[in-house]
Motif scaffolding. Structure first.
Motif, PDB file in Angstrom:
ATOM      1  N   TRP A 133       0.767  -1.256   0.013  1.00 46.08           N
ATOM      2  CA  TRP A 133       0.077   0.070  -0.067  1.00 46.08           C
ATOM      3  C   TRP A 133       0.999   1.213  -0.023  1.00 46.08           C
ATOM      4  N   SER A 137      -6.812   2.036  -6.700  1.00 45.18           N
ATOM      5  CA  SER A 137      -7.990   2.839  -5.859  1.00 45.18           C
ATOM      6  C   SER A 137      -8.290   1.747  -4.556  1.00 45.18           C
ATOM      7  N   GLN A 138      -8.597   0.753  -4.954  1.00 46.72           N
ATOM      8  CA  GLN A 138      -8.835  -0.294  -3.846  1.00 46.72           C
ATOM      9  C   GLN A 138      -7.661  -0.363  -2.790  1.00 46.72           C
ATOM     10  N   GLN A 139      -6.320  -0.346  -3.114  1.00 39.68           N
ATOM     11  CA  GLN A 139      -5.267  -0.372  -2.146  1.00 39.68           C
ATOM     12  C   GLN A 139      -5.203   0.849  -1.305  1.00 39.68           C
ATOM     13  N   ALA A 191      -8.133   0.444 -11.015  1.00 45.80           N
ATOM     14  CA  ALA A 191      -9.136  -0.170  -9.839  1.00 45.80           C
ATOM     15  C   ALA A 191      -8.405  -0.742  -8.710  1.00 45.80           C
ATOM     16  N   ALA A 192      -7.316  -1.495  -9.000  1.00 46.91           N
ATOM     17  CA  ALA A 192      -6.558  -2.109  -7.968  1.00 46.91           C
ATOM     18  C   ALA A 192      -5.955  -0.857  -7.265  1.00 46.91           C
ATOM     19  N   ARG A 224      -7.771   2.784  -0.817  1.00 48.28           N
ATOM     20  CA  ARG A 224      -9.074   2.792   0.319  1.00 48.28           C
ATOM     21  C   ARG A 224      -8.723   1.904   1.489  1.00 48.28           C
TER      22      ARG A 224
END
Length: 319
Positions: free
Chosen positions: A31, A59-61, A56-57, A63
């Motif tokens: 992260w 963005s997910q990390q 998207a990956a 979050r």
């Protein structure tokens, strides 16, 4: 912190003491790496392209990172993202931490090993020629560390002191590989205000009659210059002797008197307006500066690099 002898220890440190420590609460390294890329590049898409991930990956990390830290690091905008104040504050130490780890890893385990080079020169050559330009060498050879030391006069290597010497003389040393750095010229210099003490344009014999400075090993320069100008050597009121051109230039730049110094040494003082040369004549100097490389089984890369560099900068300076 307690040092214990335990099978549960790590390098002798009881890991139970780390329970509840902030070290255990650090975010996942992946992260942090993604966060650094996103803050440096300014977008999740650019970070994804650099890291080989999808936006998207990324963005997910981010979050997950925000959830772990219980704070918002990015403002989600219609087009892209922007760091919050907390995100900006966090970005700097994260970037520095990752950079420090990268430097340490490369230095300790990288393919390029740091090379050490010991250089010895006269105090004048070291201070006036090498030191002001050494960053140029480091810029082209960042893997070479230089240890610079000085001497007053040297005609041979001393064990463990230097790999390379810059010596002044005739090049007749037998203890290493000798490279001539170029022909030398010397010029008379004085403080600009010193000329204001005389009416009109005083000749060199009038100027030198007040006070002259001689440098150890160069006592014949003054008679040579007066003979070259077809002038009679004056009877000086005062003669001061120094063992280095650097000290002579410092003395002249601070008060009255004249000195004859190598043109390469005087350049920086003339450019800064600290001294001036009242005549256009120069003296051709027979001795010169030579680079002497210590004898060895092979010529090391760092010695070759320094030799090439010093020849280039000194030919520009002395020329």
């Amino acid at each position: 912190m307690m040092i214990v002898n335990s099978n549960n220890g790590f390098y002798g440190i009881d890991l139970k003491l780390f329970k509840g420590c902030a070290l255990m609460d650090l975010p996942h390294p992946t992260w942090l790496r993604t966060f650094e890329a996103a803050t440096r590049l300014g977008s999740f898409s650019a970070a994804a392209a650099e890291l080989g991930l999808t936006p998207a990956a990324v963005s997910q990390q981010m979050r997950l990172l925000e959830k772990h830290l219980k704070t918002t690091l990015f403002e989600r905008l219609p087009r892209g993202v922007a760091l919050t104040d907390m995100g900006k504050a966090y970005a700097q130490p994260v970037r520095k931490g990752l950079s420090d780890m990268q430097v340490a890893t490369a230095g300790l385990f990288g393919k390029t090993k740091r090379q050490q080079l010991k250089v010895r020169a006269s105090i004048s050559f070291a201070a006036l020629i090498i030191a002001p330009r050494l960053n140029e060498f480091f810029a082209n050879h960042p893997h070479i560390d230089v240890e610079l030391s000085t001497f007053v006069w040297a005609n041979r290597f001393q064990e463990g002191i230097s790999d390379v010497d810059i010596r002044f003389g005739y090049g007749d040393w037998s203890d290493g590989r000798v490279t001539h750095l170029g022909h030398e010229f010397a010029v008379p210099v004085c403080h600009p205000d010193f000329l204001g003490n005389f009416q009109g344009e005083p000749t060199l014999d009038i100027l030198a009659a007040q006070q002259i400075i001689t440098i150890h090993g160069s006592e014949s320069d003054w008679p040579q210059l007066f003979q070259q100008l077809d002038l009679s050597m004056p009877v000086q009121a005062r003669v001061t002797r120094f063992d280095s051109s650097l000290m002579a230039l410092q003395a002249i730049s601070a008060g009255p008197g004249m000195a004859i110094v190598l043109e390469s040494f005087a350049q920086s003082f003339i450019q800064r307006g600290l001294v001036t040369s009242p005549v256009t004549e120069k003296i051709a100097i027979r001795p010169a500066h030579f680079l002497v490389e210590r004898d060895g089984s092979e010529r090391r890369d760092e010695i070759r690099a320094f030799s090439d560099w010093i020849r280039t900068i000194y030919s520009d300076t002395a020329g």
